[in-house]
Design a protein around this motif. Structure first.
Motif, PDB file in Angstrom:
ATOM      1  N   VAL A 113       9.221  14.685  -4.020  1.00 30.47           N
ATOM      2  CA  VAL A 113       7.700  13.733  -3.764  1.00 30.47           C
ATOM      3  C   VAL A 113       8.595  12.387  -2.997  1.00 30.47           C
ATOM      4  N   VAL A 114       7.981  13.263  -1.551  1.00 28.71           N
ATOM      5  CA  VAL A 114       8.462  12.071  -0.652  1.00 28.71           C
ATOM      6  C   VAL A 114       7.860  10.421  -0.640  1.00 28.71           C
ATOM      7  N   VAL A 115       8.958   9.280  -0.868  1.00 33.28           N
ATOM      8  CA  VAL A 115       8.110   7.878  -0.341  1.00 33.28           C
ATOM      9  C   VAL A 115       7.539   7.857   1.002  1.00 33.28           C
ATOM     10  N   PRO A 116       5.737   7.883   1.014  1.00 37.20           N
ATOM     11  CA  PRO A 116       5.619   7.402   1.914  1.00 37.20           C
ATOM     12  C   PRO A 116       5.910   6.843   2.859  1.00 37.20           C
ATOM     13  N   THR A 117       5.788   6.240   4.512  1.00 34.74           N
ATOM     14  CA  THR A 117       6.419   5.694   5.250  1.00 34.74           C
ATOM     15  C   THR A 117       5.044   4.851   5.558  1.00 34.74           C
ATOM     16  N   GLU A 129       0.829  -1.374   0.387  1.00 34.71           N
ATOM     17  CA  GLU A 129      -0.035   0.014   0.147  1.00 34.71           C
ATOM     18  C   GLU A 129       0.829   1.707   0.370  1.00 34.71           C
ATOM     19  N   ILE A 130       2.092   0.982   0.734  1.00 32.84           N
ATOM     20  CA  ILE A 130       3.135   1.738   0.085  1.00 32.84           C
ATOM     21  C   ILE A 130       3.422   2.780  -0.494  1.00 32.84           C
ATOM     22  N   VAL A 131       4.024   1.642  -1.474  1.00 35.94           N
ATOM     23  CA  VAL A 131       4.165   2.042  -2.493  1.00 35.94           C
ATOM     24  C   VAL A 131       3.036   2.928  -3.757  1.00 35.94           C
ATOM     25  N   LYS A 132       1.749   1.836  -3.880  1.00 36.05           N
ATOM     26  CA  LYS A 132       0.821   1.779  -4.191  1.00 36.05           C
ATOM     27  C   LYS A 132       0.987   3.307  -4.262  1.00 36.05           C
ATOM     28  N   TYR A 142       2.955   6.081  -3.124  1.00 31.42           N
ATOM     29  CA  TYR A 142       3.780   6.596  -3.656  1.00 31.42           C
ATOM     30  C   TYR A 142       3.447   6.635  -5.172  1.00 31.42           C
ATOM     31  N   ILE A 143       2.783   6.349  -5.689  1.00 29.85           N
ATOM     32  CA  ILE A 143       2.306   5.909  -7.374  1.00 29.85           C
ATOM     33  C   ILE A 143       1.898   7.022  -7.991  1.00 29.85           C
ATOM     34  N   VAL A 144       0.189   7.081  -6.083  1.00 30.12           N
ATOM     35  CA  VAL A 144      -0.646   7.905  -6.543  1.00 30.12           C
ATOM     36  C   VAL A 144       0.411   9.613  -6.239  1.00 30.12           C
ATOM     37  N   SER A 145       0.666   9.843  -4.956  1.00 32.70           N
ATOM     38  CA  SER A 145       1.757  11.440  -5.496  1.00 32.70           C
ATOM     39  C   SER A 145       2.107  11.722  -6.539  1.00 32.70           C
ATOM     40  N   LEU A 146       3.478  10.828  -6.747  1.00 30.47           N
ATOM     41  CA  LEU A 146       3.756  11.220  -7.873  1.00 30.47           C
ATOM     42  C   LEU A 146       2.832  11.509  -8.736  1.00 30.47           C
ATOM     43  N   VAL A 147       1.563  10.929  -9.335  1.00 27.35           N
ATOM     44  CA  VAL A 147       1.269  11.423 -10.767  1.00 27.35           C
ATOM     45  C   VAL A 147       0.221  12.861 -10.297  1.00 27.35           C
ATOM     46  N   ASN A 148      -0.238  12.387  -8.639  1.00 28.37           N
ATOM     47  CA  ASN A 148      -0.833  13.278  -8.521  1.00 28.37           C
ATOM     48  C   ASN A 148      -0.001  14.831  -8.822  1.00 28.37           C
ATOM     49  N   LEU A 172       9.402  -2.293  -5.089  1.00 27.46           N
ATOM     50  CA  LEU A 172      10.490  -1.760  -4.147  1.00 27.46           C
ATOM     51  C   LEU A 172       9.889   0.446  -5.091  1.00 27.46           C
ATOM     52  N   PRO A 173      10.297   1.138  -4.368  1.00 30.41           N
ATOM     53  CA  PRO A 173       9.837   2.380  -4.845  1.00 30.41           C
ATOM     54  C   PRO A 173      10.680   2.380  -5.726  1.00 30.41           C
TER      55      PRO A 173
END
Length: 316
Positions: A306-310, A218-221, A223-229, A266-267
């Protein structure tokens, strides 16, 4: 992963024809494993056709090449129904898109109407002819090319069609040593003639299914959403990446992890693939173009910002 050795065999097989372009070959395989398609924007003569032909021969797949020209019709791509006077009925003659691997050469040189003939094929894996939907072969992979130098008489691909390509990248010129190696290999006989299958289409389909089982946390997902957004909010961007981009980037990351022999994403997998998956989906503002800002620059900035969510952030 069971399929990792097979993928490496394919990559090495293609490398016997296309010298020094391992990353580009691997990106093409990632697209194929995740059910995506590739847009190559590069000058003529750098090995685009040879790479696709070598991939097809390595898989024992049916390969077709479509040379897009201004007078090409949609039926020249999808196929056409022809009346048979002997049987007194219409018979369908499949077009070149009815193959496992299709090279759409200089796709921007044909009319938008013919370009749109590929839209359904790229997205749905089927084409509609005379009101009847016909499924394409499985697996189905399209690699389209366009020349970045000569724009005279071309029809730029609309955003809707660009969005259907998973990756966009260039092959680029070889180094001096690599080009010398190319000359030595083709001196007497072209190496493409010696390429033989190292796996089967059935095994490729199995690998495509195994890719779907690669775990995405879920963290990687997030991250993907944050990057695209973030691409939609960037000051230099008038039109950011779509939700389709998020889906494709996730699936590509699964395929990349699979090729690395991992059962999880992985991120860093997302970071590596993001420039190839996002740049062609960004429409820059007029001010950004005046300052020579590029989509590549924007994606690089996004990856730095964009920081990778923890795990802690995910529980908020």
């Amino acid at each position: 992963m069971v399929g990792q050795p097979l993928i490496q065999n394919i990559v090495e097989n293609v490398e016997s024809v296309v010298v020094g372009k391992r990353r580009e070959i691997e990106l093409s395989m990632i697209a194929m494993l995740s059910g995506g398609h590739v847009l190559l924007e590069d000058v003529p003569g750098v090995g685009k056709t040879m790479m696709v032909r070598a991939i097809a021969k390595s898989l024992g797949a049916e390969f077709k090449r479509i040379q897009f020209t201004p007078d090409l019709l949609p039926s020249d791509v999808t196929g056409v129904s022809v009346f048979n006077q002997k049987s007194m009925e219409f018979q369908f003659r499949p077009g070149p898109v009815m193959a496992n691997i299709v090279l759409a050469d200089e796709i921007n040189r044909t009319s938008p109407k013919t370009q749109s003939a590929l839209l359904e094929a790229l997205e749905e894996g089927s084409v509609t002819i005379d009101g009847e939907t016909r499924n394409l072969q499985d697996p189905f992979f399209v690699l389209a090319t366009q020349n970045p130098i000569e724009y005279g008489g071309t029809y730029p691909l609309p955003e809707a069609q660009l969005d259907r390509f998973l990756f966009k990248f260039a092959i680029g010129y070889p180094s001096d040593i690599e080009e010398l190696d190319v000359l030595n290999r083709v001196e007497k006989r072209h190496p493409i003639e010696e390429v033989t299958p190292v796996t089967t289409l059935d095994e490729l389909v199995v690998m495509q299914r195994e890719v779907l089982d690669v775990y995405v946390d879920e963290i990687v997902k997030r991250y993907i959403v944050s990057l695209v957004n973030a691409s939609r909010k960037h000051a230099a961007v008038s039109l950011g990446a779509s939700p389709r981009a998020s889906i494709m980037l996730m699936k590509a990351s699964q395929a990349y992890a699979y090729m690395q022999g991992r059962g999880y994403v992985l991120p860093d997998d997302v970071k590596f693939l993001a420039p190839y998956a996002l740049t062609h989906r960004l429409l820059l503002t007029s001010d950004a173009k005046l300052t020579n800002t590029t989509a590549e620059t924007v994606v690089s900035e996004l990856l730095n910002q964009v920081v990778v969510p923890t795990g802690k952030e995910m529980t908020r």
